[in-house]
Design a protein around this motif. Structure first.
Motif: not given
Length: 454
Positions: A1-2, A343-348, A377-378
């Motif tokens: 969440m930004h 690479p763009d999956a924060p939960l992983i 950051k996300d």
């Protein structure tokens, strides 16, 4: 969440709940009202709704999408671009078009500014929906008790069942009209929304206590069905199909959800061994794992990974399986492969960081800090990530940063007294710089919030 860290309206505080779809073989069933966080399910739903937000001239990056464990058919929009969707709606749906139709309708509510609740209801919703977003597996790290971890997560979730969002009949009609307009703009069929409404139409003459909650929160009328039928009759896109991968992702999402939420025996009956589809093997892998049949679970999952080596979610779930069996090195290997692919999956990344911390080695703690910083950051209000960060900094003797992370965690969980204590402690240990300034900001905000609560 930004969003800015200090933007925290007193009536509605978004707190990240890290309730992974993992560890259920050793934990009690997920209770009604629990929030699910799962990288694959969230990615699928975001892929469905992002085009709708764009044609509605809404910012998809501002979307907060929450999946709630609840067997009732319901979905609702709320303030701050938030959409809540029950697992019951997903599991009772038959096609991705039906899910997308509902999402288009809820997008219409947001774009139309239909979110209306009394001030008292807003305050109640703040406590109900957000107060119980707990620390989950972080508790297990501290206590080695999955039961304690799950209890920590679910402690206040029963309150969330009282959250109800009400719309007027006029708003419902407007949201229907907007929703089909968005679907037309995308050249997607509105048939799914009509099918969903026809499913509800069968309940129109039932007593209120027998109707799905959607009927009570979204007033139903025959005119709405007639409008959708007429629109579909005139729409040049009535028979259009969605992108092919939407169907494949839908099948996997439903198989995964049902495998985690239904008894394993039921899953194995639904997805029999003779069914060699991807969704069936996926569901069986989860069901076997929940039955502690690790060899058969590995057989199913390894077969999928062999066939689809570039699928990040198969590697991710293998990482979860390995983590829960205490095979941390294998878990790290699987999570690394998942991150390399997506690479763009924060939960992983968060699951990978959790595994690094569980290794309890200084070098890995440093890597975990790097991973968690990127996650935050996300997801700036992800309380679980803040707690893990506090653990990693604390082990390294960095008491200032550990206290700052605990202050952030407390602030995210709407616990200003704890945030105040930890922010003061952080400033005592930190030297001058942006982190100390941040601690001072938290102190000022926490002092104000404490006064508001008194």
């Amino acid at each position: 969440m930004h969003r800015g860290r200090l933007f925290r309206p007193t009536v509605f505080i978004i707190i990240s709940c890290i309730l992974f779809l993992q560890g259920l073989s050793a934990a009690p069933p997920l209770q009604t009202g629990s929030f699910i966080r799962d990288a694959e399910i969230e990615a699928t739903l975001h892929e469905y709704i992002t085009p709708l937000f764009r044609v509605a001239k809404l910012d998809p990056k501002s979307l907060n999408l929450y999946v709630i464990v609840n067997p009732e058919i319901n979905a609702s929009a709320s303030i701050r671009y938030s959409i809540f969707i029950n697992t019951g709606l997903l599991l009772e749906s038959k096609t991705p078009e039906q899910v997308i139709g509902v999402l288009a309708h809820e997008t219409g509510h947001i774009a139309g500014g239909h979110i209306s609740r009394t001030e008292g209801a807003m305050g109640k919703a703040t406590l109900a929906a957000m107060a119980a977003m707990a620390l989950g597996t972080a508790a297990a790290i501290a206590s080695n008790s999955s039961d304690a971890a799950m209890a920590s997560i679910l402690g206040g979730m029963s309150m969330a069942q009282g959250i109800v969002f009400h719309y007027s009949r006029g708003q419902e009609g407007t949201a229907d009209s907007s929703g089909v307009h968005y679907l037309d703009d995308l050249k997607w069929s509105s048939r799914g929304l009509l099918e969903f409404m026809q499913m509800l139409e069968k309940q129109e003459y039932l007593s209120p206590d027998q109707q799905d909650v959607y009927m009570r929160t979204h007033p139903f009328s025959r005119d709405r069905v007639d409008f959708l039928k007429q629109h579909l009759k005139n729409s040049p896109y009535a028979n259009n199909r969605l992108p092919q991968d939407f169907y494949e992702k839908y099948d996997r999402m439903i198989a995964k959800l049902s495998a985690y939420l239904e008894p394993p025996g039921k899953t194995l009956l639904t997805y029999r061994a003779t069914d060699q589809s991807v969704k069936a093997r996926y569901a069986r892998a989860i069901a076997f794992y929940r039955e502690n049949n690790f060899p058969e679970a590995s057989k199913q999952l390894d077969g999928l990974i062999h066939e689809f080596p570039r699928d990040p979610y198969f590697h991710e779930i293998k990482g979860q399986f390995m983590f829960e069996q205490g095979r941390l090195d294998d878990a790290l290997t699987s999570y690394k492969q998942a991150i390399e692919i997506k690479p763009d999956a924060p939960l992983i990344h968060l699951a990978y960081a959790q595994t690094l911390i569980e290794k309890n080695q200084p070098k890995m703690d440093k890597e975990a800090i790097h991973e968690l910083r990127n996650v935050l950051k996300d997801e700036e209000e992800n309380s679980f990530a803040w707690r893990l960060l506090a653990i990693a900094y604390g082990r390294g003797g960095n008491l200032g940063m550990s206290s700052l992370a605990l202050a952030e965690e407390a602030l995210a969980n709407d616990k200003p007294k704890i945030a105040l204590t930890q922010s003061k402690r952080s400033q005592y240990h930190l030297k001058s710089g942006p982190d100390k300034l941040r601690a001072a900001d938290i102190q000022s905000l926490a002092e104000r919030l404490v006064k508001e609560k008194e």
